[in-house]
Design an enzyme around this catalytic site. Structure first.
Site, mmCIF file in Angstrom:
data_model
loop_
_atom_site.group_PDB
_atom_site.id
_atom_site.type_symbol
_atom_site.label_atom_id
_atom_site.label_comp_id
_atom_site.label_asym_id
_atom_site.label_seq_id
_atom_site.Cartn_x
_atom_site.Cartn_y
_atom_site.Cartn_z
ATOM 1 N N SER A 165 -7.213 4.003 8.296
ATOM 2 C CA SER A 165 -7.845 3.705 7.014
ATOM 3 C C SER A 165 -7.101 2.591 6.291
ATOM 4 C CB SER A 165 -7.889 4.963 6.141
ATOM 5 O OG SER A 165 -8.343 4.671 4.837
ATOM 6 N N ASP B 146 -14.706 2.594 6.829
ATOM 7 C CA ASP B 146 -13.611 3.275 6.142
ATOM 8 C C ASP B 146 -14.033 3.761 4.769
ATOM 9 O OD1 ASP B 146 -10.707 3.967 5.745
ATOM 10 O OD2 ASP B 146 -11.031 2.592 4.080
ATOM 11 N N ARG C 273 -13.036 12.283 3.726
ATOM 12 C CA ARG C 273 -11.758 12.961 3.954
ATOM 13 C C ARG C 273 -11.275 13.678 2.701
ATOM 14 N NH1 ARG C 273 -8.430 8.215 4.846
ATOM 15 N NH2 ARG C 273 -6.651 9.647 4.816
ATOM 16 N N LYS D 105 -8.349 -1.827 6.386
ATOM 17 C CA LYS D 105 -8.633 -2.597 5.162
ATOM 18 C C LYS D 105 -7.652 -3.755 4.994
ATOM 19 C CE LYS D 105 -8.605 0.808 2.097
ATOM 20 N NZ LYS D 105 -8.582 2.108 2.797
ATOM 21 N N HIS E 83 0.840 -1.191 0.000
ATOM 22 C CA HIS E 83 0.000 0.000 0.000
ATOM 23 C C HIS E 83 0.872 1.237 0.000
ATOM 24 C CE1 HIS E 83 -3.773 2.199 0.640
ATOM 25 N NE2 HIS E 83 -2.982 3.074 1.231
#
Length: 425
Positions: free
Chosen positions: A183, A161, A168, A187, A82
């Site tokens: 966040s 989320d 956001r 996930k 990520h």
């Protein structure tokens, strides 16, 4: 519980109790807490922060808002990656099929653009027919048959989320470290991956502008992952200059395919390989060479199968914006600075990003770079080309690029910043 007291607690720099956190996440997911109320709480968190206990509880509440996935049925170890978001950050696109070609399974849950940063799903949706939304069964099937899948988190996975992520983006609260960490990790933990590599961006084009903030975010996320049994490591990488030569949606798909074909910009290739090696090591795969998988075409083969498995046509022509505008160098010399944030905002204003969570994006919009810091340029030479379907956006985009680059006299020494700045494990 009532939402006003929760907002006031954090507004007044208090510590939210576990009960307050559990209640507000559940109530927001159910629609009892309105968007404007959660916006106020998110802004209070941005301004006043959260301690480790609050972040851990917030993350756990996000996970508890939905289901958890399991990949135990797969014959391969799972590894995910990520990025915290950058400009021209198309690394996921070549990375997922590359790591799959080396023997890992890559369940890549990705998101939409946030502010000036591009979204992997927005980029992939420029491929005709490609689908971001898959059921859990479809996701597992694609992963099992191709080795990699890039898709949106399902409605059942951390639904709190999903709502807060979109909120956001349009309320100026993207940069809040507790909200970024929770966040991402809610996930990834709910997703069920066995290992995770985090690409934490640092610089003008990142949400973390300085390396100490980036280290804080990285340590927070590595701790959350490790405590949940996910082998987690983070690389801090430079985002003062855009990655590669494109910032946009279809533009970045083209560049990613170039990388998979054995070419592409050197910085994109370098970071892709660095992250691939970390993912393979975390998954326990020691004998694979990702550079070889790029060179021999096996990563490209996985890309084509992955795109086709999600309804896309890997051979289809990609969208091209109807209008272009060229920005030229005002003087000759050495390009010594190209601000990533300015380029990201320019691409966003051209239509590559969204101002409201319900806004569409233009597939062909964005900015194509013709020079990077360290390159010699001549007066009148193209520096960048702006792409959009709506030419009235050019003026607004050009305003963001004023003062975004420096050209020094010819012969000026230039020292490039390393791409990988630190490693947190």
């Amino acid at each position: 519980m009532d939402v006003i007291s929760v907002i006031r607690t954090k507004r007044d720099r208090g510590e939210l109790s576990p009960e307050q956190i559990d209640w507000v996440i559940d109530a927001y997911t159910r629609g009892v807490v309105a968007d404007e109320q959660m916006s106020a709480l998110a802004m209070a968190i941005l301004l006043n922060g959260m301690n480790r206990a609050e972040i851990a509880r917030w993350t756990a509440a996000m996970i508890a808002s939905g289901e958890r996935m399991n990949f135990d049925s797969l014959s391969r170890p799972t590894a995910d990656k990520h990025s915290t978001g950058g400009v021209g950050d198309k690394i996921t696109l070549p990375l997922a099929p590359l790591v799959a070609a080396c023997g890992a399974a890559v369940p890549q849950l990705s998101g939409r653009g946030l502010g000036h940063t591009g979204g992997t799903l927005d980029k992939l949706e420029s491929i005709p027919g490609w689908r971001a939304l898959l059921s859990n069964e479809e996701m597992l099937h694609v992963l099992d048959t191709t080795g990699a899948v890039i898709c949106a988190a399902g409605d059942g996975l951390a639904p709190a989320d999903k709502k807060l992520y979109a909120l956001r983006d349009v309320t100026g609260t993207v940069e809040a470290i507790p909200l970024i960490a929770s966040s991402i990790m809610s996930k990834k933990i709910a997703e069920g991956t066995g290992s995770l590599v985090l690409d934490v961006k640092v610089g003008t084009g990142a949400f973390m502008k300085n390396i100490e903030d980036a280290r804080e975010l990285a340590r927070t996320m590595v701790g959350l992952g490790t405590d949940s049994g996910v082998k987690t490591v983070a690389l801090l990488t430079d985002m003062s200059t855009p990655l590669g030569l494109t910032a946009g949606n279809a533009l970045e798909i083209r560049e990613s395919v170039e990388v998979l074909a054995g070419g592409g910009p050197s910085d994109v290739v370098e970071l892709t390989l660095a992250l691939a090696r970390e993912m393979l090591d975390a998954a326990g795969i020691k004998d694979a060479d990702p550079a070889k998988a790029l060179a021999d075409g096996s990563a490209m083969d996985v890309w084509r199968r992955m795109i086709a498995a999600q309804g896309g046509d890997p051979d289809a022509a990609l969208p091209v914006a109807r209008e272009q505008h060229v920005v030229t160098a005002p003087a000759s010399g050495v390009l010594t600075r190209l601000d990533a944030y300015a380029v990201g905002v320019g691409a966003w204003r051209l239509g590559a990003g969204r101002a409201r969570k319900e806004d569409p994006v233009q597939a062909g919009a964005g900015i194509e770079l013709h020079a990077k810091p360290g390159d010699t340029v001549a007066a009148g030479q193209p520096l960048m080309t702006l792409h959009t379907d709506t030419p009235e956006k050019f003026e607004y985009a050009l305003a963001s690029l004023v003062g975004s680059y420096d050209i020094a006299p010819a012969g000026t020494a230039f020292s490039a910043t390393p791409i990988v700045l630190d490693r947190i494990a």
